[in-house]
Design a protein around this motif. Structure first.
Motif, PDB file in Angstrom:
ATOM      1  N   GLY A 113       6.880  14.558  48.065  1.00 33.13           N
ATOM      2  CA  GLY A 113       6.698  13.353  47.262  1.00 33.13           C
ATOM      3  C   GLY A 113       6.170  12.195  48.077  1.00 33.13           C
ATOM      4  N   VAL A 114       5.116  11.540  47.565  1.00 33.49           N
ATOM      5  CA  VAL A 114       4.595  10.333  48.204  1.00 33.49           C
ATOM      6  C   VAL A 114       5.100   9.142  47.405  1.00 33.49           C
ATOM      7  CG1 VAL A 114       2.533   9.073  48.895  1.00 33.49           C
ATOM      8  CG2 VAL A 114       2.575  11.582  49.029  1.00 33.49           C
ATOM      9  N   LEU A 115       5.782   8.240  48.085  1.00 33.09           N
ATOM     10  CA  LEU A 115       6.433   7.116  47.421  1.00 33.09           C
ATOM     11  C   LEU A 115       5.615   5.847  47.683  1.00 33.09           C
ATOM     12  CD1 LEU A 115       9.014   6.531  45.749  1.00 33.09           C
ATOM     13  CD2 LEU A 115      10.139   5.924  47.893  1.00 33.09           C
ATOM     14  N   TYR A 116       4.824   5.466  46.681  1.00 31.64           N
ATOM     15  CA  TYR A 116       3.969   4.287  46.810  1.00 31.64           C
ATOM     16  C   TYR A 116       4.805   3.017  46.685  1.00 31.64           C
ATOM     17  CZ  TYR A 116       0.683   7.991  45.672  1.00 31.64           C
ATOM     18  OH  TYR A 116      -0.006   9.170  45.677  1.00 31.64           O
ATOM     19  N   SER A 117       4.317   1.958  47.316  1.00 31.04           N
ATOM     20  CA  SER A 117       4.981   0.660  47.169  1.00 31.04           C
ATOM     21  C   SER A 117       4.110  -0.258  46.310  1.00 31.04           C
ATOM     22  CB  SER A 117       5.199   0.023  48.548  1.00 31.04           C
ATOM     23  OG  SER A 117       3.954  -0.303  49.141  1.00 31.04           O
ATOM     24  N   HIS A 118       4.703  -1.339  45.840  1.00 34.73           N
ATOM     25  CA  HIS A 118       3.908  -2.356  45.136  1.00 34.73           C
ATOM     26  C   HIS A 118       2.756  -2.816  46.028  1.00 34.73           C
ATOM     27  CE1 HIS A 118       6.153  -3.348  41.387  1.00 34.73           C
ATOM     28  NE2 HIS A 118       7.128  -2.717  42.019  1.00 34.73           N
ATOM     29  N   ARG A 119       3.056  -3.065  47.304  1.00 38.17           N
ATOM     30  CA  ARG A 119       2.022  -3.540  48.232  1.00 38.17           C
ATOM     31  C   ARG A 119       0.880  -2.539  48.369  1.00 38.17           C
ATOM     32  NH1 ARG A 119       1.584  -6.604  53.561  1.00 38.17           N
ATOM     33  NH2 ARG A 119       0.348  -5.283  54.928  1.00 38.17           N
ATOM     34  N   SER A 120       1.217  -1.272  48.590  1.00 41.83           N
ATOM     35  CA  SER A 120       0.148  -0.285  48.792  1.00 41.83           C
ATOM     36  C   SER A 120      -0.684  -0.152  47.520  1.00 41.83           C
ATOM     37  CB  SER A 120       0.728   1.067  49.215  1.00 41.83           C
ATOM     38  OG  SER A 120       1.390   1.720  48.151  1.00 41.83           O
ATOM     39  N   THR A 121      -0.039  -0.261  46.376  1.00 36.02           N
ATOM     40  CA  THR A 121      -0.745  -0.119  45.104  1.00 36.02           C
ATOM     41  C   THR A 121      -1.694  -1.293  44.871  1.00 36.02           C
ATOM     42  OG1 THR A 121       1.160   1.065  44.243  1.00 36.02           O
ATOM     43  CG2 THR A 121      -0.401   0.209  42.620  1.00 36.02           C
ATOM     44  N   VAL A 122      -1.217  -2.506  45.128  1.00 37.49           N
ATOM     45  CA  VAL A 122      -2.052  -3.693  44.900  1.00 37.49           C
ATOM     46  C   VAL A 122      -3.200  -3.732  45.915  1.00 37.49           C
ATOM     47  CG1 VAL A 122      -2.106  -6.212  44.926  1.00 37.49           C
ATOM     48  CG2 VAL A 122      -0.201  -5.006  43.831  1.00 37.49           C
ATOM     49  N   LEU A 123      -2.908  -3.452  47.172  1.00 35.07           N
ATOM     50  CA  LEU A 123      -3.986  -3.480  48.174  1.00 35.07           C
ATOM     51  C   LEU A 123      -5.033  -2.408  47.870  1.00 35.07           C
ATOM     52  CD1 LEU A 123      -2.083  -4.158  51.521  1.00 35.07           C
ATOM     53  CD2 LEU A 123      -3.620  -5.700  50.286  1.00 35.07           C
ATOM     54  N   HIS A 124      -4.579  -1.263  47.383  1.00 38.96           N
ATOM     55  CA  HIS A 124      -5.533  -0.213  47.028  1.00 38.96           C
ATOM     56  C   HIS A 124      -6.397  -0.662  45.857  1.00 38.96           C
ATOM     57  CE1 HIS A 124      -6.777   3.931  45.667  1.00 38.96           C
ATOM     58  NE2 HIS A 124      -7.091   3.945  46.932  1.00 38.96           N
ATOM     59  N   ALA A 125      -5.769  -1.215  44.837  1.00 40.59           N
ATOM     60  CA  ALA A 125      -6.526  -1.694  43.665  1.00 40.59           C
ATOM     61  C   ALA A 125      -7.528  -2.772  44.083  1.00 40.59           C
ATOM     62  CB  ALA A 125      -5.568  -2.237  42.613  1.00 40.59           C
ATOM     63  N   LEU A 126      -7.100  -3.656  44.966  1.00 46.91           N
ATOM     64  CA  LEU A 126      -7.958  -4.753  45.406  1.00 46.91           C
ATOM     65  C   LEU A 126      -9.146  -4.206  46.207  1.00 46.91           C
ATOM     66  CD1 LEU A 126      -8.110  -7.822  45.306  1.00 46.91           C
ATOM     67  CD2 LEU A 126      -6.536  -7.916  47.244  1.00 46.91           C
ATOM     68  N   THR A 127      -8.884  -3.255  47.077  1.00 48.71           N
ATOM     69  CA  THR A 127      -9.963  -2.697  47.898  1.00 48.71           C
ATOM     70  C   THR A 127     -10.961  -1.924  47.034  1.00 48.71           C
ATOM     71  OG1 THR A 127      -8.419  -2.570  49.725  1.00 48.71           O
ATOM     72  CG2 THR A 127     -10.451  -1.334  49.956  1.00 48.71           C
ATOM     73  N   LEU A 128     -10.450  -1.184  46.042  1.00 46.47           N
ATOM     74  CA  LEU A 128     -11.368  -0.467  45.142  1.00 46.47           C
ATOM     75  C   LEU A 128     -12.248  -1.444  44.365  1.00 46.47           C
ATOM     76  CD1 LEU A 128      -9.361   2.498  43.534  1.00 46.47           C
ATOM     77  CD2 LEU A 128     -10.529   2.384  45.726  1.00 46.47           C
ATOM     78  N   SER A 129     -11.786  -2.686  44.209  1.00 48.40           N
ATOM     79  CA  SER A 129     -12.550  -3.684  43.457  1.00 48.40           C
ATOM     80  C   SER A 129     -13.758  -4.193  44.220  1.00 48.40           C
ATOM     81  CB  SER A 129     -11.665  -4.898  43.135  1.00 48.40           C
ATOM     82  OG  SER A 129     -10.517  -4.493  42.456  1.00 48.40           O
ATOM     83  N   MET A 130     -13.856  -3.896  45.503  1.00 48.21           N
ATOM     84  CA  MET A 130     -14.998  -4.378  46.285  1.00 48.21           C
ATOM     85  C   MET A 130     -16.288  -3.832  45.692  1.00 48.21           C
ATOM     86  SD  MET A 130     -13.638  -4.225  50.238  1.00 48.21           S
ATOM     87  CE  MET A 130     -15.168  -4.858  50.920  1.00 48.21           C
TER      88      MET A 130
END
Lengths: 544, 544
Positions: free
Chosen positions: B196-213
């Motif tokens: 199981g990979v346990l994502y955090s709020h931080r990892s999720t938001v930073l990932h979403a933000l980076t994909l937005s580039m």
């Protein structure tokens, strides 16, 4: 609650440099040099090799970790390098506006306690003038530009290029914790002493990342950006970080942003497609295009900030295929905090195009009414604009007075920053500033305090009451306009006022005209109604 | 060092929701419903009102803070809502792949200890089958879809819609610390138990933000995105967060991603311009366009992941104006960790187009040689790919075995994740996987472990040696191909093997063909040389 099990990697400026080196090492950075004629060009890889060299220099000189390093410099590759070498070696860059009056420069340098100052050759006289007051803490003076053995100064100094020449291009970059301070910039936007905003690595990286979103600045590897706004204005709105994160080509115009032929030549020869500046410069570009019957330019986007651009300017530039996009921000918001991207001028209502724009991700906005109640975001209700976000100042450097308000309306105690502006926000997030709670005037990209001028005028023997408002100006965006009620049986001419204020205020703060009236308009609470004065005299300079 | 003086605002999923509500409340979300015919459409504002309602439901039911809530659901608006209601009310969403064999489902649910499971009506039988093993910890079973009073089950359950109906659309969202766990997804990409990979709020938001580039996914308000990849595959590669952050229209295809006529109709009727799926689906779309003599589609970008798309597929789709862009990622990298944006197919060398792509910001990559030395990024040197980043798993949930290696080569002790892949990286950051250290096979978007099949086959009385490789397949991307050395004087037919494995493995893990050989090729260290077998048999299914 349990924590996620993801790696913690610090959001530090070093990570931007390393990402860019891994992907974009061949990308170009071009600078117009100090002679305004010759150019300097190199790659990201070259730039970051020199960044490592200067980081080694700072270590060799034993510059303290955490020291603030002042920069008095133009938009060029050397100043760009300092934006990495200083914070990535655990110091703090502190950009200083060389055009400020000496008194303010001194306040700022003393407040920052600069251990090192790095200065252009044509600004060296500033430090010579101030030296006796700053020598207790200043350890090193470093001079930018090419090495010039004929340069003379009563002060001891070193050349930046000579320091670099002896250093290795390798540096073992530390993994800096993201909360660490990275940069310092003073706002002169208030009536008191200048206040320093201390950016962190985290705030800088998150800001750069958010600006990279497709609907904000949205640069990529094919972009060529020329920041016309000076690096001493919030690091040219963060472009050293945002443009490098996106892998864009960068063109630095040195100190020639005001020389519009040079600006236009740089645009065309370098194929610049995005640029940022204050409306004054966009007006000059528009005039240049018109006067020279130019029909084509590679420039596609003119991001405009500092003050609002007029619809006629937006419309004029659109005829050349240039989208002028209003943006809004403050020193306290790490520069751009809202932007107004215009996809299609014709499809949008004029009122929307003129708004300050929509908040970038991470910037929360709310409106407070007279009784501290929250107002609806309906595009109509006007209230005090408060903001919150990871790019917003929590308090000021060496200063305990913040602009904070605390929110106890929910079970989360959150701190909000009071912008001092009166604004509306609509259902789609478009924020528009409708009035200034603090009566600041933005002229040619510089802040002028109306209160400061008023206070100076109240000291004049002939003056009974004084009010200064921002008035629309064809060249400067806005200029201060002085409105006076004189003491009984006296009269005063504008030239007298210019002479009187010449030694009290900076040149650009001196009002461009004076109007004498018999009686000031007042608000219900007994204050001079600036709003009434603005309604009556806002277009005074346009009617000339 | 001193810290910056900027506000600390938590990078939590709530902040994405609040940003989207402030700017994009009128944006649409459309779902094809379970009948494959009728549709559901509402706005972001409607969606987040229901998100608040379900958060209230979870509180009313006293679901523990920090509880994992399993979802066994398709790509629709209800499953989308759960991606906000659960983490923003301080629980953890846990997406479960309903297509996994029951044994793995059980391992996963027991490992996660789901306090609540939320399930589609057509997946309810899964929970019925597993119930006796999970009832010790399962408190609530909630059924998605419309309320169907005829639905029968031996288990006690509640309808999602009935729970929502009685709740307020207001919720006092807590300001969740960014390190808090937000989501859980198990990878079945290894031979052992699912991890199981346990994502955090931080990892999720930073990932979403980076994909937005702009040069990654780069959506905006004018985009219409249809994620064909299931939400149970790393939340459809993070699209519930990225698309909402960018304010894009979203189209959810329910369980019909494999029904290509329905997919094509959704694209055309909703004006979908970006979509993401495995190459198998893009091949089906290409065939559909060809067979029906279709020349136009609104689709402009087909983001492809899971396994590498072939050049012929990329070229074929480009004739319809569709850019097929390879992307690379793992469950352990929060989905997309690298992408290969293609601006202009004709201007790029074929070898570059076929690479996995360049790391997104925040994803660091390095190559390790046989003696643990770091290899140069020259596009030639092949080494073990190790990664590091804020979107990368540090370790696994309920499992102490990570894939970590520690870096002591600098004075910063950093942990790196061993991908198990052999790769090259070039000077522009393009990473390409050239070999698999762990022999995993990706078929139709699902991972198959070659080692698992080999171990099963070694139990067969006639088998001396067994090797399974991934072989190129026109429909499934890759399929497992079994290569056997039988015991002396024995012979085995492929049908025997199918029967033998039918009860041991999931259907898709059963090899599509068997080749008998006399002797296995070996590497210098005495292991079966998969590389030699792949070179010889990789195109076995293409030659049929």
């Amino acid at each position: 609650m349990i924590n996620g099990m993801m790696m913690h990697c610090n959001l530090n400026i070093t990570s931007i440099m390393q990402h860019a080196l891994a992907l974009y090492s061949e990308q170009k950075i071009m600078t117009l040099k100090s002679d305004g004629i010759t150019t300097h060009e190199y790659t990201y890889e070259d730039a970051f090799a020199r960044v490592a060299q200067f980081a080694n220099s700072l270590d060799r000189l034993h510059v303290s970790k955490g020291a603030t390093i002042g920069t008095i410099a133009w938009n060029n590759y050397q100043h760009f390098e300092l934006h990495y070498a200083i914070p990535c070696s655990e110091r703090i860059y502190h950009t200083i506006n060389p055009k400020l009056p000496h008194e303010q420069l001194l306040q700022i340098i003393i407040s920052a306690q600069n251990e090192v100052i790095i200065v252009e050759q044509d600004c060296l006289h500033i430090i010579e003038d101030l030296y006796e007051h700053i020598q207790p803490f200043l350890k090193y003076l470093i001079v930018l530009g090419d090495v010039d053995t004929t340069l003379e100064s009563p002060l001891e100094f070193m050349f930046y290029e000579e320091l670099l020449a002896i250093e290795s291009t390798d540096y073992d970059w530390p993994d800096i914790p993201e909360q660490t301070a990275s940069g310092l910039c003073y706002t002169s936007g208030t009536t008191g002493a200048p206040k320093g905003v201390l950016y962190s690595h985290r705030s800088t990286v998150l800001h750069a990342l958010t600006l990279s979103m497709a609907n904000v600045v949205g640069l990529d590897e094919n972009s060529c950006i020329m920041p016309l706004v000076p690096l001493y204005h919030i690091s040219a709105w963060g472009m050293p970080f945002n443009a490098v994160l996106c892998g864009s080509k960068i063109v630095w115009p040195h100190s020639f942003a005001g020389k519009i032929e040079k600006v236009y030549n740089l645009i065309q020869t370098q194929a610049v497609d995005v640029s940022m500046a204050v409306p004054t410069i966009w007006t000059a570009l528009k005039n240049h295009l018109q006067e020279n019957n130019i029909t084509e330019t590679t420039l596609k986007r003119a991001i405009s900030g500092g003050s609002a651009a007029s619809y006629s300017l937006i419309e004029s530039l659109s005829r050349y295929g240039i989208a002028l996009e209003n943006a809004w921000g403050m020193t306290e918001t790490s520069s751009m905090g809202a932007c107004n991207r215009i996809d299609n001028l014709k499809s949008l209502p004029k009122t929307q195009i003129l708004k300050c724009g929509r908040p970038i991700f991470g910037m929360q906005m709310r409106l407070k009414g007279k009784n501290n109640e929250l107002l609806p975001h309906n595009g109509i209700s006007e209230g005090l604009l408060e903001i919150r976000g990871h790019n917003v100042a929590k308090s000021y450097h060496n200063n305990n007075s913040g602009n904070q308000t605390t929110d106890n309306t929910t079970n989360n105690t959150k701190v909000w920053f009071d912008t001092g502006d009166i604004a509306t926000i609509d259902v789609r997030g478009y924020m528009n500033i409708t009035d200034r709670a603090k009566d600041m005037i933005k002229t040619g990209g510089e802040w002028v305090s109306s209160v400061e001028i008023e206070n100076a005028m109240l000291g004049h023997e002939k003056v009974a009451e004084a009010a200064v408002i921002a008035a629309n100006h064809p060249k400067w965006g806005e200029r201060p306009l002085l409105i006076l009620v004189t003491k009984p049986t006296t009269h005063i001419e504008h030239v007298e006022i210019e002479t009187y204020l010449a030694h009290k205020l900076h040149k650009w703060s001196i009002p461009s005209a004076t109007i004498l009236i018999n009686e000031m308009p007042y608000t219900g609470t007994g204050k001079i109604s600036k709003k009434t004065l603005r309604e009556k005299y806002y277009d005074y300079f346009m009617e000339d």
